[in-house]
Scaffold this active site. Sequence first.
Site, PDB file in Angstrom:
ATOM      1  CD  GLU A 160       6.756 -17.192  -0.716  1.00  0.00           C
ATOM      2  OE1 GLU A 160       7.383 -18.233  -0.952  1.00  0.00           O
ATOM      3  OE2 GLU A 160       6.816 -16.581   0.362  1.00  0.00           O
ATOM      4  CD  GLU A 191       4.837 -21.757   0.389  1.00  0.00           C
ATOM      5  OE1 GLU A 191       3.597 -21.696   0.488  1.00  0.00           O
ATOM      6  OE2 GLU A 191       5.484 -21.082  -0.426  1.00  0.00           O
TER       7      GLU A 191
END
Length: 699
Positions: free
Chosen positions: A115, A135
């Site tokens: 990210e 995730e």
Amino acid sequence: MRQPTVTMEVGHDGVAIITISNPPVNALALTIFDGLKDKYGEAMRRDDVKAVVLTGDAGKFSGGFDINVFERVHRTGDISNLPETSISVAVNLIEDGKKPTVAALQGLALGGGLELALASHARIAAPNTLLGLPELTLGVIPGSGGTQRLPRLIGLPKALELMLLPYSFSPSFSKSITSEEGKDLGLVDAVVPSDELLKASRQWALDIIERRKPWIRSLHWIDKLGSLPEVVAIIKTARQQAKQSFKNLPQHQACLDVIEEGIIHGGYHGILKESRVFKDLISTDTSKGLVHAFFSQRATSKVPNVTDIGLKPRKIMKVAVIGGGLMGSGIATSLILSDIYVILKEINSEYLLKGIKAIEGNVRGLVSRKKLAKDKAEKALLMVKGTLDYSDFKDVDMVIEAVVENIPLKQKIFADIEKACPPHCILASNTSTIDLNIIGEKTKSQDRIIGAHFFSPAHVMPLLEIVRTEKTSAQVILDLMTVGKIIKKVPVVVGNCTGFAVNRAFFPYSQSAHLLLHLGVDIFRIDQLISNFGLPLGPFQLQDVAGYGVVVATTEIFRVSFPDRTFQSPLVPLLLKNGRNGKNNGKGYYIYEKGSKPKPDPSVLPIIEESRRTINIMPGGKPISVTDDEIVQMILFPVVNEACRVFDEGVVVRASDLDTASILGMSFPSYRSVAYHFHSSIQFSFGLVGSNETKSLVI
Ligand code: NAD
């Protein structure tokens, strides 16, 4: 231990290199975010800094959020200090910074690490860098803009595939892509040799300043998103698929909601929703279970007095597998796929050929399912050699015996191999039930005897239960653990008892199902409820798959060992008497037709009625009335009880080893592993008929 740090070095070219350092994978601990904010602030302020290159220390960009933070949130319930909040600040600093950032990626850039890279204005990567957003495997969603930026960079279909891919704790399933694949998708701008990574990234950053390369803020980029009707259709299909593949899991639908929000209402709206949803998800039992399962699996590699006494694993180059049936061929497949040379022994050439063909079928099956490259498959198949005697055993490092479950036969084989193999050779058995001391009784090599209990299909199932006796040497245990890891299994070391850890803990699974059936509960209702709970096969379908002969034999073994808590169901012998043997002969509780889901077979019902009449245990002759929840509890609580006994007796090193073994060996849903983890000291007394013991622990 070294403290997590972020350092900055400004070159003469005006490029600041900001480096994340937190060995071993540069996990994003809270202090890293503070460091990033600090260094970014400085880089933006300083007149001698024109651009930034963000990188990680020691050959790795970042493995993502420090999962210990998740664990702390689950333990304390305090979500005020979530990494996601801090990383969002860092990410915004990067993307909205007045100077461009190039992410220099190598080793891995996963989760929060990726990210950070997505928020950078370009990404340059070393070859074979692993990229991914895993995730969802921890019950949450990417929390720092990943749900918004990834679709904008690589398009929605591919982004969904990367984020929502079926999760598995098996190391043989990868959720990541390489930098080369990332380049093809547009996630990576250039792949350069590792030793040129920083130089190329610096130059790219300067090129952005000079407008020779575009300055892309991915959150604002919409070129790859497609038209609104296309987006809506893709998300609709993904929702349906996720509903089927991930029932009981909230994070997949939530992730789709967040992505949809951002595409329809704009990236900032998406980011706000992402942040709210992340906070909701982290407190769910699903996330607690998945994080617990993650740490449990990691803990299995530490075995007291084995892995902590300075021993080094010996090299295992050549393994003999005795028996080329269902298990032997699967075990041989796993070994050759990891470049371990295999000698496969059978009783005659017909069976040997069958075994070799089964191995070929396993390997080629992987090729046709695109899990293995064709050239690798052909190379692997050259690693196996068939034999009908022990002449090739003189230089093997390990034998894995996988012949039929027969004590005298196994004893004879162990006495033979003790003579045929070199003195360092490990003598392992794949027995599912027989005491290893009995198998090795006729040898003088008790320190080399060990259980290598694979689960069927052995080349697919990730668990390797390593069964040690009191005499097995630490070196032999360590060597087998190492081989297990090489062949991409998760080794769990357990003690020697009937059924070892997994089959022992799960023997009440079918027992209580049969008890309920004889109390009048419909068998298909039982299977359906257990499948809704998350186990892939209900207890009756599992018996169909195993075959009724095996069921009768193993039930008898458990009856002898645990007579106080064995329910003797007359049903399976009755089914055999009626010519039924489960899936094997197409006559089970279910009808099996190629290409369709198994359907309940009504012709089994009269046999069930006959069985009920034989033991006649329904109170007042009437079926008992139970709720769906009670049925699930009546099937699974006895399993938890038995697991407690296994733990009590010291069969496993730690309670969580049983969680890992149940998840990987029985496909117990990992997202339930906190609810069913037996740590607590609540008293629980749900035993099978005949057992009035009260055992501590449970949910
Ligand atoms: P199987 O019947 O499919 O295969 C056994 C093979 O051993 C046969 O091909 C047979 O010809 C061969 N064999 C017999 N004697 C031999 C000898 N002296 N030398 C060489 N080969 C010999 O059985 P399986 O299901 O593969 O089970 C093998 C072992 O694995 C058993 O101990 C079983 O308990 C255990 N196991 C089975 C499963 C399962 O799901 N089937 C799971 C875990 C462990």
